[in-house]
Write an enzyme that holds these catalytic residues in place. Sequence first.
Site, PDB file in Angstrom:
ATOM      1  N   HIS A  65      42.349  35.014  31.707  1.00 54.56           N
ATOM      2  CA  HIS A  65      40.652  34.833  31.755  1.00 54.56           C
ATOM      3  C   HIS A  65      40.045  35.217  30.540  1.00 54.56           C
ATOM      4  O   HIS A  65      40.409  36.301  29.901  1.00 54.56           O
ATOM      5  CB  HIS A  65      40.485  35.446  33.104  1.00 54.56           C
ATOM      6  CG  HIS A  65      39.055  34.959  33.497  1.00 54.56           C
ATOM      7  ND1 HIS A  65      37.738  34.874  32.867  1.00 54.56           N
ATOM      8  CD2 HIS A  65      38.507  34.122  34.481  1.00 54.56           C
ATOM      9  CE1 HIS A  65      36.896  34.318  33.374  1.00 54.56           C
ATOM     10  NE2 HIS A  65      37.501  33.944  34.605  1.00 54.56           N
ATOM     11  N   GLY A 109      45.259  35.838  34.488  1.00 56.29           N
ATOM     12  CA  GLY A 109      45.168  34.592  35.183  1.00 56.29           C
ATOM     13  C   GLY A 109      45.904  33.348  34.550  1.00 56.29           C
ATOM     14  O   GLY A 109      46.461  32.622  35.165  1.00 56.29           O
ATOM     15  N   TYR A 139      41.663  40.737  42.654  1.00 63.41           N
ATOM     16  CA  TYR A 139      42.272  39.526  42.718  1.00 63.41           C
ATOM     17  C   TYR A 139      42.052  38.471  43.844  1.00 63.41           C
ATOM     18  O   TYR A 139      41.664  39.490  44.831  1.00 63.41           O
ATOM     19  CB  TYR A 139      43.911  39.416  42.340  1.00 63.41           C
ATOM     20  CG  TYR A 139      44.219  38.321  41.270  1.00 63.41           C
ATOM     21  CD1 TYR A 139      43.566  38.123  40.091  1.00 63.41           C
ATOM     22  CD2 TYR A 139      44.948  37.159  41.872  1.00 63.41           C
ATOM     23  CE1 TYR A 139      44.122  37.102  39.205  1.00 63.41           C
ATOM     24  CE2 TYR A 139      45.322  36.238  40.760  1.00 63.41           C
ATOM     25  CZ  TYR A 139      44.738  36.352  39.743  1.00 63.41           C
ATOM     26  OH  TYR A 139      45.037  35.110  38.690  1.00 63.41           O
TER      27      TYR A 139
END
Length: 260
Positions: A65, A109, A139
């Site tokens: 991410h 991610g 998460y």
Amino acid sequence: MEQLVLKDIREGIGVLTLNNPARRNALSMELCRQLSAALEDFGRQKLPVAVLRAEAGAKVWSAGHDITQLPKVHNEPLSYDSPMEAAFRSIQDYPGPVIAMIQGSVWGGATDLAVTCDIAVGDETSSFAITPVKMGLPYNASGIMHFINRVGINVAREMFYTAEPVKAERAYHVGILNHLISSREIEDFTMELARTIASNSPLAVSVVKEQFRILSESYQITPESFERIQALRRKVYNSSDYAEGIKAFLEKRRPEFKGH
Ligand code: YXS
């Protein structure tokens, strides 16, 4: 607009290349949107298989991410409609197998992206880390399920608790990778695998893919359990630890977590 995902069609196979090495292919909102759009385009062209890769010989497949785009504290960091989560769903929705071809390290991610793909082929330079606890980040349940379904709950626990990279040999041993192939041969091997799948009935393959998804997601969860998960996660993303996790990354230093 920068082309953050390159599209190519080779012998009827759709090939997507993550194309932002300067930012280590971080899964920015724009890159994720382009990934989803590219898969939708390949679907319209009825390409039976897609391959997702980084640039040849990448040291980092994807750094996960884009941390500069993580919502600040007090906001859900992995909301259902975020571009990264939508990109995961576009892989699951794709009417044919998506094969992740992995060279280099995979973080956060992006490891979820790799285990969401139907098949993963890695070379000796590949490694996989899932890092929310390094960021003080909670998460999400669907992401945790991707890991439980891929490697089993015991290995998934260790990956989440340690946030340490799982190197290629062990990644193959625990099932993150379907195949561990040398960097010299990985491209030919992956395309041959894609051609083999593409030579079968695309309709039957797409239906069996959807059956795997329905069966792998068929977990009973009560409304109260759902609300309990949300409350637990809010505790984390409202915490000063989460704010510290992001700040430390941006200041290029180790975070000092206080547990609240
Ligand atoms: O300093 P400049 O401007 O050149 O930019 C640097 C990095 O800041 C940038 N970059 C990133 N930017 C945003 N988000 C990222 N995830 C990210 N990773 C890197 O790219 C430029 C080059 O990075 P640099 O100098 O560190 O490259 P390197 O080759 O020395 O090291 C490569 C990595 C991947 C080992 C290193 O960049 C790194 O540790 N990146 C962070 C990996 C990580 O922890 N990812 C998790 C992101 S959070 C996430 O995915 C989920 C929300 S969760 O936390 O739940 O898993």
